[in-house]
Write a protein that holds these residues in place. Structure first.
Motif, PDB file in Angstrom:
ATOM      1  N   ILE A   1       0.705  -3.654 -10.802  1.00  0.00           N
ATOM      2  CA  ILE A   1      -0.377  -3.921  -9.849  1.00  0.00           C
ATOM      3  C   ILE A   1      -1.297  -2.711  -9.826  1.00  0.00           C
ATOM      4  O   ILE A   1      -0.857  -1.589  -9.578  1.00  0.00           O
ATOM      5  CB  ILE A   1       0.200  -4.197  -8.448  1.00  0.00           C
ATOM      6  CG1 ILE A   1       1.073  -5.459  -8.480  1.00  0.00           C
ATOM      7  CG2 ILE A   1      -0.922  -4.354  -7.422  1.00  0.00           C
ATOM      8  CD1 ILE A   1       1.826  -5.728  -7.195  1.00  0.00           C
ATOM      9  N   HIS A   2      -2.589  -2.927 -10.103  1.00  0.00           N
ATOM     10  CA  HIS A   2      -3.506  -1.793 -10.173  1.00  0.00           C
ATOM     11  C   HIS A   2      -3.927  -1.353  -8.771  1.00  0.00           C
ATOM     12  O   HIS A   2      -3.677  -2.031  -7.775  1.00  0.00           O
ATOM     13  CB  HIS A   2      -4.724  -2.108 -11.046  1.00  0.00           C
ATOM     14  CG  HIS A   2      -5.636  -3.148 -10.477  1.00  0.00           C
ATOM     15  ND1 HIS A   2      -6.516  -2.883  -9.465  1.00  0.00           N
ATOM     16  CD2 HIS A   2      -5.820  -4.449 -10.806  1.00  0.00           C
ATOM     17  CE1 HIS A   2      -7.192  -3.973  -9.183  1.00  0.00           C
ATOM     18  NE2 HIS A   2      -6.791  -4.938  -9.969  1.00  0.00           N
ATOM     19  N   GLY A   3      -4.565  -0.203  -8.700  1.00  0.00           N
ATOM     20  CA  GLY A   3      -4.837   0.440  -7.416  1.00  0.00           C
ATOM     21  C   GLY A   3      -5.544  -0.416  -6.404  1.00  0.00           C
ATOM     22  O   GLY A   3      -5.195  -0.417  -5.211  1.00  0.00           O
ATOM     23  N   ASP A   4      -6.561  -1.165  -6.834  1.00  0.00           N
ATOM     24  CA  ASP A   4      -7.322  -1.969  -5.891  1.00  0.00           C
ATOM     25  C   ASP A   4      -6.457  -3.076  -5.288  1.00  0.00           C
ATOM     26  O   ASP A   4      -6.468  -3.308  -4.079  1.00  0.00           O
ATOM     27  CB  ASP A   4      -8.549  -2.557  -6.590  1.00  0.00           C
ATOM     28  CG  ASP A   4      -9.730  -2.736  -5.655  1.00  0.00           C
ATOM     29  OD1 ASP A   4     -10.066  -1.776  -4.930  1.00  0.00           O
ATOM     30  OD2 ASP A   4     -10.315  -3.832  -5.647  1.00  0.00           O
ATOM     31  N   ASP A   5      -5.696  -3.758  -6.140  1.00  0.00           N
ATOM     32  CA  ASP A   5      -4.835  -4.830  -5.646  1.00  0.00           C
ATOM     33  C   ASP A   5      -3.619  -4.300  -4.896  1.00  0.00           C
ATOM     34  O   ASP A   5      -3.007  -5.025  -4.118  1.00  0.00           O
ATOM     35  CB  ASP A   5      -4.382  -5.725  -6.803  1.00  0.00           C
ATOM     36  CG  ASP A   5      -5.478  -6.677  -7.258  1.00  0.00           C
ATOM     37  OD1 ASP A   5      -6.380  -6.964  -6.461  1.00  0.00           O
ATOM     38  OD2 ASP A   5      -5.423  -7.118  -8.424  1.00  0.00           O
ATOM     39  N   ARG A   6      -3.268  -3.038  -5.138  1.00  0.00           N
ATOM     40  CA  ARG A   6      -2.140  -2.462  -4.409  1.00  0.00           C
ATOM     41  C   ARG A   6      -2.424  -2.451  -2.914  1.00  0.00           C
ATOM     42  O   ARG A   6      -1.514  -2.603  -2.097  1.00  0.00           O
ATOM     43  CB  ARG A   6      -1.874  -1.044  -4.933  1.00  0.00           C
ATOM     44  CG  ARG A   6      -0.853  -0.228  -4.160  1.00  0.00           C
ATOM     45  CD  ARG A   6       0.435  -0.976  -3.862  1.00  0.00           C
ATOM     46  NE  ARG A   6       1.163  -1.374  -5.055  1.00  0.00           N
ATOM     47  CZ  ARG A   6       2.222  -2.172  -5.013  1.00  0.00           C
ATOM     48  NH1 ARG A   6       2.642  -2.658  -3.848  1.00  0.00           N
ATOM     49  NH2 ARG A   6       2.838  -2.505  -6.128  1.00  0.00           N
TER      50      ARG A   6
ATOM     51  N   ALA B   1      -0.693  -4.717   2.264  1.00  0.00           N
ATOM     52  CA  ALA B   1      -0.956  -5.499   3.473  1.00  0.00           C
ATOM     53  C   ALA B   1       0.005  -6.677   3.574  1.00  0.00           C
ATOM     54  O   ALA B   1       0.456  -7.035   4.676  1.00  0.00           O
ATOM     55  CB  ALA B   1      -2.407  -5.978   3.474  1.00  0.00           C
ATOM     56  N   LEU B   2       0.336  -7.287   2.443  1.00  0.00           N
ATOM     57  CA  LEU B   2       1.284  -8.401   2.441  1.00  0.00           C
ATOM     58  C   LEU B   2       2.704  -7.919   2.726  1.00  0.00           C
ATOM     59  O   LEU B   2       3.455  -8.567   3.466  1.00  0.00           O
ATOM     60  CB  LEU B   2       1.235  -9.124   1.090  1.00  0.00           C
ATOM     61  CG  LEU B   2      -0.018  -9.959   0.828  1.00  0.00           C
ATOM     62  CD1 LEU B   2      -0.119 -10.319  -0.650  1.00  0.00           C
ATOM     63  CD2 LEU B   2      -0.008 -11.228   1.674  1.00  0.00           C
TER      64      LEU B   2
ATOM     65  N   PHE C   1      -8.159 -10.529   2.366  1.00  0.00           N
ATOM     66  CA  PHE C   1      -7.570 -11.174   1.191  1.00  0.00           C
ATOM     67  C   PHE C   1      -6.109 -11.521   1.461  1.00  0.00           C
ATOM     68  O   PHE C   1      -5.640 -12.614   1.120  1.00  0.00           O
ATOM     69  CB  PHE C   1      -7.705 -10.248  -0.018  1.00  0.00           C
ATOM     70  CG  PHE C   1      -7.460 -10.912  -1.349  1.00  0.00           C
ATOM     71  CD1 PHE C   1      -7.401 -12.295  -1.487  1.00  0.00           C
ATOM     72  CD2 PHE C   1      -7.291 -10.146  -2.491  1.00  0.00           C
ATOM     73  CE1 PHE C   1      -7.183 -12.904  -2.718  1.00  0.00           C
ATOM     74  CE2 PHE C   1      -7.075 -10.731  -3.734  1.00  0.00           C
ATOM     75  CZ  PHE C   1      -7.009 -12.104  -3.843  1.00  0.00           C
ATOM     76  N   ALA C   2      -5.383 -10.604   2.083  1.00  0.00           N
ATOM     77  CA  ALA C   2      -3.980 -10.878   2.411  1.00  0.00           C
ATOM     78  C   ALA C   2      -3.859 -12.091   3.339  1.00  0.00           C
ATOM     79  O   ALA C   2      -2.973 -12.938   3.165  1.00  0.00           O
ATOM     80  CB  ALA C   2      -3.341  -9.645   3.044  1.00  0.00           C
ATOM     81  N   ASP C   3      -4.749 -12.180   4.322  1.00  0.00           N
ATOM     82  CA  ASP C   3      -4.743 -13.332   5.228  1.00  0.00           C
ATOM     83  C   ASP C   3      -4.879 -14.636   4.440  1.00  0.00           C
ATOM     84  O   ASP C   3      -4.185 -15.628   4.709  1.00  0.00           O
ATOM     85  CB  ASP C   3      -5.893 -13.237   6.232  1.00  0.00           C
ATOM     86  CG  ASP C   3      -5.674 -12.177   7.299  1.00  0.00           C
ATOM     87  OD1 ASP C   3      -4.523 -11.730   7.468  1.00  0.00           O
ATOM     88  OD2 ASP C   3      -6.668 -11.793   7.958  1.00  0.00           O
TER      89      ASP C   3
END
Length: 295
Positions: free
Chosen positions: A16-21, A26-27, A279-281
């Motif tokens: 998982i890259h930094g932005d998606d981390r 959050a999840l 995004f997590a929501d």
């Protein structure tokens, strides 16, 4: 409820890259377990996940037939894949833009050169009255295989066109000066709702806005009118979408579509306060209401 979520990645960047981390964190704070899974790893059981989110399948264009087969497999096996396989399959070939144009969406004009087709580049440019143009594969990512041409260089560029069209179908578009002068918008939506935007510009002497090619983007909020026009583009998509990045330019006060990215776009999560939560929501909602309920 199953608490496992997969972020789809690729062999070159399997983690998982930094932005998606930021989104994964959050999840995980909500009790979900997020794992990276390479899309063409035969050992992955995609059905074990409550939700599978395509995030960094950044090599799909190098094996597009295999990638399409994976999408079909997910659809057949009723994997809770986001974005949905049918929508992604319709999006990975840039000829989808013709459908938007038919629906009345303003787009940068396109000429398609099918694989194996003989086409005089100079004749094409003269017929369309384009003095400068951009050529790109119909299936590509991150400006892969994208190059500039012009009436002045068309004769010299013909060899490159002839060689490439034997390998894949091509798109030819007039060069959009706005990308250099004003910038290109990337307008991000989660679950159909506007989240944030970035205005991108190429590096000095280039025309490509990707950061790995010297481009840069800065967080900006487009006008409400531009956001609404981007939302109308989104409304033309078939079925629900977890995320979308609508890319385009402003011209004569309106929004002109360059691409609608719903497969594996970089979403500039870190550029906007609250974007990771939003995004997590949206991802949590996909686990509560799966795309494909069991029979």
């Amino acid at each position: 409820m199953d608490q496992r979520i997969a972020f789809v990645t690729c062999e070159r960047l399997p983690d998982i890259h930094g932005d998606d981390r930021l989104v994964a964190n959050a999840l995980e704070r909500r009790g979900f377990h997020v794992t990276a899974a390479v899309w063409n790893d035969p050992a992955v059981d995609w059905g074990q996940f409550a939700s599978v989110v395509i995030r960094a399948a950044w090599d799909y264009h190098l094996a597009d037939a295999r990638y399409a087969a994976w999408l079909h497999r997910c659809e057949t096996e009723r994997v809770n894949l986001w974005n949905p396989a049918a929508a992604v399959l319709a999006n990975i070939d840039k000829r989808y833009l013709a459908g938007f144009a038919d629906a009345g969406v303003p787009i940068v004009p396109i000429e398609y050169v099918e694989r194996g087709q003989r086409q005089s580049l100079r004749t094409l440019l003269e017929r369309r009255n384009w003095t400068r143009a951009v050529v790109k594969p119909a299936v590509s990512a991150s400006a892969h295989g994208t190059w500039r041409t012009s009436l002045a260089t068309a004769a010299a560029d013909q060899k490159q066109l002839d060689e490439e069209v034997m390998r894949w179908s091509l798109l030819v578009q007039p060069f959009a000066d706005e990308i250099v002068t004003s910038g290109e918008w990337s307008i991000v939506f989660f679950d159909g709702e506007y989240s944030h935007a970035v205005l991108k510009k190429p590096g000095s002497g280039d025309f490509r806005v990707q950061e790995e090619l010297g481009g840069h983007g800065e967080p900006r909020d487009p006008s409400p009118a531009i956001v609404e026009q981007a939302r109308r583009v989104l409304s033309q998509a078939a079925g629900p979408l977890l995320y979308a990045r609508v890319d385009g330019i402003e011209r004569d006060g309106g929004f002109v579509l360059m691409e609608m990215e719903i497969n594996e776009p970089f979403l500039y999560i870190a550029s906007s306060i609250g974007a990771a939560k939003r995004f997590a929501d949206a991802i949590v909602r996909t686990t509560a209401t799966p795309l494909c309920s069991p029979p």
